[in-house]
Design a protein around this motif. Sequence first.
Motif, PDB file in Angstrom:
ATOM      1  N   SER A 135       0.849  -1.196   0.000  1.00 24.78           N
ATOM      2  CA  SER A 135       0.000   0.000   0.000  1.00 24.78           C
ATOM      3  C   SER A 135       0.882   1.242   0.000  1.00 24.78           C
ATOM      4  CB  SER A 135      -0.914   0.024   1.224  1.00 24.78           C
ATOM      5  OG  SER A 135      -1.930  -0.945   1.106  1.00 24.78           O
ATOM      6  N   ASP A 137       0.913   5.559   0.049  1.00 23.05           N
ATOM      7  CA  ASP A 137       0.128   6.762   0.333  1.00 23.05           C
ATOM      8  C   ASP A 137       1.077   7.906   0.651  1.00 23.05           C
ATOM      9  OD1 ASP A 137      -2.048   8.368   0.581  1.00 23.05           O
ATOM     10  OD2 ASP A 137      -2.698   7.616   2.523  1.00 23.05           O
ATOM     11  N   CYS A 310      -1.894  -1.241  -3.780  1.00 28.05           N
ATOM     12  CA  CYS A 310      -3.045  -0.461  -3.325  1.00 28.05           C
ATOM     13  C   CYS A 310      -2.656   1.009  -3.174  1.00 28.05           C
ATOM     14  CB  CYS A 310      -3.561  -0.995  -1.986  1.00 28.05           C
ATOM     15  SG  CYS A 310      -3.988  -2.746  -2.014  1.00 28.05           S
ATOM     16  N   ALA A 311      -3.520   1.889  -3.644  1.00 26.89           N
ATOM     17  CA  ALA A 311      -3.297   3.334  -3.495  1.00 26.89           C
ATOM     18  C   ALA A 311      -4.644   4.028  -3.572  1.00 26.89           C
ATOM     19  CB  ALA A 311      -2.359   3.848  -4.583  1.00 26.89           C
ATOM     20  N   ASP A 312      -4.691   5.286  -3.117  1.00 24.75           N
ATOM     21  CA  ASP A 312      -5.956   6.014  -3.187  1.00 24.75           C
ATOM     22  C   ASP A 312      -6.115   6.635  -4.567  1.00 24.75           C
ATOM     23  OD1 ASP A 312      -4.348   8.268  -3.235  1.00 24.75           O
ATOM     24  OD2 ASP A 312      -4.648   8.728  -1.119  1.00 24.75           O
ATOM     25  N   ASN A 313      -7.242   7.321  -4.776  1.00 26.09           N
ATOM     26  CA  ASN A 313      -7.539   7.826  -6.124  1.00 26.09           C
ATOM     27  C   ASN A 313      -6.621   8.957  -6.562  1.00 26.09           C
ATOM     28  OD1 ASN A 313      -8.492   9.903  -4.567  1.00 26.09           O
ATOM     29  ND2 ASN A 313     -10.611   9.759  -5.243  1.00 26.09           N
ATOM     30  N   TYR A 316      -4.567   7.624  -9.310  1.00 16.68           N
ATOM     31  CA  TYR A 316      -5.250   7.081 -10.492  1.00 16.68           C
ATOM     32  C   TYR A 316      -4.931   7.943 -11.714  1.00 16.68           C
ATOM     33  CZ  TYR A 316      -8.845   5.256 -13.561  1.00 16.68           C
ATOM     34  OH  TYR A 316      -9.493   4.683 -14.620  1.00 16.68           O
ATOM     35  N   ILE A 333      -6.652   0.648  -7.393  1.00 19.42           N
ATOM     36  CA  ILE A 333      -6.677   2.096  -7.290  1.00 19.42           C
ATOM     37  C   ILE A 333      -8.054   2.592  -7.696  1.00 19.42           C
ATOM     38  CG2 ILE A 333      -5.579   4.252  -8.008  1.00 19.42           C
ATOM     39  CD1 ILE A 333      -3.150   2.616  -8.858  1.00 19.42           C
ATOM     40  N   HIS A 336     -11.206   8.445  -9.890  1.00 22.23           N
ATOM     41  CA  HIS A 336     -11.591   9.725  -9.315  1.00 22.23           C
ATOM     42  C   HIS A 336     -13.113   9.777  -9.184  1.00 22.23           C
ATOM     43  CE1 HIS A 336      -7.624  11.447  -9.498  1.00 22.23           C
ATOM     44  NE2 HIS A 336      -7.509  11.053 -10.745  1.00 22.23           N
ATOM     45  N   GLU A 337     -13.561  10.511  -8.199  1.00 27.93           N
ATOM     46  CA  GLU A 337     -15.007  10.628  -7.994  1.00 27.93           C
ATOM     47  C   GLU A 337     -15.658  11.182  -9.258  1.00 27.93           C
ATOM     48  OE1 GLU A 337     -14.826  11.537  -3.221  1.00 27.93           O
ATOM     49  OE2 GLU A 337     -15.865  12.900  -4.568  1.00 27.93           O
TER      50      GLU A 337
END
Length: 402
Positions: A135, A137, A310-313, A316, A333, A336-337
């Motif tokens: 992960s 971040d 694993c990573a946050d958006n 992306y 990943i 985006h919203e």
Amino acid sequence: MAFIESKNQFWTLPPDIRDLIPSDHICYLVESFVDEMDFSEFEIRYDGSGHPAYHPCIMCKILLQSMLDRVRSSRAIARSVRENVVYIYLAENPQPDFRTISDFRKENKKLITELFKNTVKAAKDLGVIGLEQLSTDGSMVKASASKNNVVLEEVLRVIGEYVKNELKKSIEIDKVEDEHFGNCRGYDQLNESEKHKVKAVVAKYIKQVNKDKSDTRKKEIEDIIKEAVDEFEKDSIEKVSLTDHESRFMKNKKGTFDLTYNTQITVDHKLGIIVANEICQDRTDTYQLKSQIELVEGNCGLLKEGTKICADNGCYSGNNIHFLNQKKLDPYIPEHEEATKTSTESVDDIRFVTSNFKYNEENDEFICPENQKLKFVYEGYDKERKNTDFTKVLNAENVSLV
């Protein structure tokens, strides 16, 4: 009632400091780990006459122990070396002061990096790192710099020229008057606020030189100005800090802007051990994922196919997906919203955001909401981000996916 009295008792034989430390204390692991490191390069460097230096083995032991204890301040570490039996044992009785500890960290970044790599390697050899799922971040860390010491490029160049000229004259602080600044090219074009900033900074530096009465201090001040000017040439920024010129203005969680650094960490899922870390000036995490994967492989060896990433958006992007697919890693990943339509937007305005494109790994192509294919054409260079940016083509129209 009788009480045990020990204040005025004397030792028949001098005690062994190890009797005061539990036998399973982690400091023994720290000691054996550092003792296996190669310090021959340092021994050659410090060979010859001069005042004896603290051995880097001792410095590494107390620094590694302080990391485990989450003690970062060099003054707090120096206090522990004087008062804490664990640190006294690791330091083998010598008591380096906080300045020695601080300078060692600053002047031996390569050694500290090597110490981290050896720690990760030892963890891998012990089997506590699985490298099956990682992960990544980022986190914003506030710099030790005041917003009051931030200047524009033109102001900094005026300061640099004036300081350079006046330091040669050894001018006293009470002679810093408006007529002196008038001779400085560009000063008359600054507004009142910027002129005040120039006078305040110059007065501060000249006061320091008069106090120290040394050419060394003059050279340090000239270097501060030069390093700050170099930051403008290295990066497209509007302002730079004179106290921490490498820091950048970034938006924090409160929504305000502070002088900050972007710290990146990659953790192995098996026991939560950090396997890669880095500090950068980038304001987003988008361009850091590739660097983190490369650091992990530099510390632990090539990752196996199918390793989960694993990573946050914030990570992306088309570049990152392409990079991970090339290495046959398994990305997790989130996109985006999805853009929300406002009263002034039509459906067509938000259909072609990158999160609505699908990637075909087999053909290395993206498919847009109209089911049209975007073929890979060439790699471009993003000067602002200093990173490679893939450009795709759809019906002879260039579409850049970032």
